[in-house]
Design a protein around this motif. Structure first.
Motif, PDB file in Angstrom:
ATOM      1  N   PRO A  35       0.832  -1.212   0.000  1.00 33.80           N
ATOM      2  CA  PRO A  35       0.000   0.000   0.000  1.00 33.80           C
ATOM      3  C   PRO A  35       0.862   1.255   0.000  1.00 33.80           C
ATOM      4  CG  PRO A  35      -0.038  -1.008   2.175  1.00 33.80           C
ATOM      5  CD  PRO A  35       0.770  -1.927   1.292  1.00 33.80           C
ATOM      6  N   TRP A  51      -1.921   1.083  -4.654  1.00 30.28           N
ATOM      7  CA  TRP A  51      -1.038  -0.071  -4.477  1.00 30.28           C
ATOM      8  C   TRP A  51       0.031  -0.088  -5.554  1.00 30.28           C
ATOM      9  CZ3 TRP A  51      -1.945  -3.524  -0.369  1.00 30.28           C
ATOM     10  CH2 TRP A  51      -3.102  -3.242   0.375  1.00 30.28           C
ATOM     11  N   THR A 100       4.728  -0.591   4.044  1.00 27.69           N
ATOM     12  CA  THR A 100       3.926   0.542   3.582  1.00 27.69           C
ATOM     13  C   THR A 100       4.863   1.615   3.047  1.00 27.69           C
ATOM     14  OG1 THR A 100       2.286   0.146   5.333  1.00 27.69           O
ATOM     15  CG2 THR A 100       2.164   2.254   4.200  1.00 27.69           C
TER      16      THR A 100
ATOM     17  N   THR B 100     -10.393   2.675   2.239  1.00 26.22           N
ATOM     18  CA  THR B 100      -9.276   3.186   3.041  1.00 26.22           C
ATOM     19  C   THR B 100      -9.811   4.236   4.005  1.00 26.22           C
ATOM     20  OG1 THR B 100      -7.761   2.926   1.158  1.00 26.22           O
ATOM     21  CG2 THR B 100      -6.988   4.263   2.985  1.00 26.22           C
TER      22      THR B 100
END
Lengths: 132, 132
Positions: A35, A51, A100, B100
């Motif tokens: 992400p 992504w 992340t 999200t």
């Protein structure tokens, strides 16, 4: 190499070697994805989350234009190629666990496909989600 | 209901009804989870990304303290219960696709388990990841 952007901020472009070294520090998930949070570099506004796979990350770091992996289309997606709403890379960060990424970017126009500047235009209120 | 925080910012606490209405707008993934970006409400600093299930989201919205779902421990995790590094909720946002969340929070101490204020303390450089 840094290239000059119109608002006096340099875009980041790394060598292939540096991009690969950074990608090696990323813990991609079981689908090969990570992400990515995109934040406007000067205002600090969080614009979207999308992504990347390894190929998209390396393309982003070497090309200076943010490129994602579209999970719905299962394809590379260089942001703005269709809409003109490009994202130029200013800085790429990886978190403590490597799973992340946070990109500081220069967003042209709207980050959101709805035309909103940010995808996060609704907040929790007493009646449920409400406009900001 | 808003509760007073020490830095003059009110913490958000929603009713159970409002929290459920917000959670109903969230598209949890096949594991029942949604990625959550935590941003310091006043500085705009992005501190971390973690995950919530529906129960953690509702606990966060009604309790005013940010609660995640730990994928590694497979357990609810109210941030700061062990470390003291709590996160008080200021605003909860959901993105265009509902998949999200962005939380504006008040972070006490370090967000990162390494002791760093933010988990994003490394950036891409010509030699690979380097400290900010």
């Amino acid at each position: 190499m840094n290239v000059h952007m119109s608002n006096e901020v340099d875009a980041l472009r790394l060598s292939e070697t540096a991009a690969v070294a950074f990608a090696d520090a990323v813990a991609f998930d079981s689908h090969g994805l990570v992400p990515v949070v995109a934040q406007q570099h000067d205002s600090g506004e969080v614009l979207m989350l999308a992504w990347m796979n390894r190929e998209a990350l390396i393309a982003t770091l070497t090309g200076g234009r943010v490129t994602y992996w579209s999970r719905s289309r299962q394809a590379m997606w260089r942001k703005g190629d269709t809409s003109g709403h490009i994202q130029e890379l200013v800085e790429a960060r990886v978190d403590c666990d490597g799973d992340t990424l946070l990109l500081l970017i220069r967003q042209t126009g709207a980050a959101c496909h709805t035309g909103a500047r940010s995808c996060f235009y609704r907040r929790a209120g007493e009646a449920g989600p409400e406009p900001l």
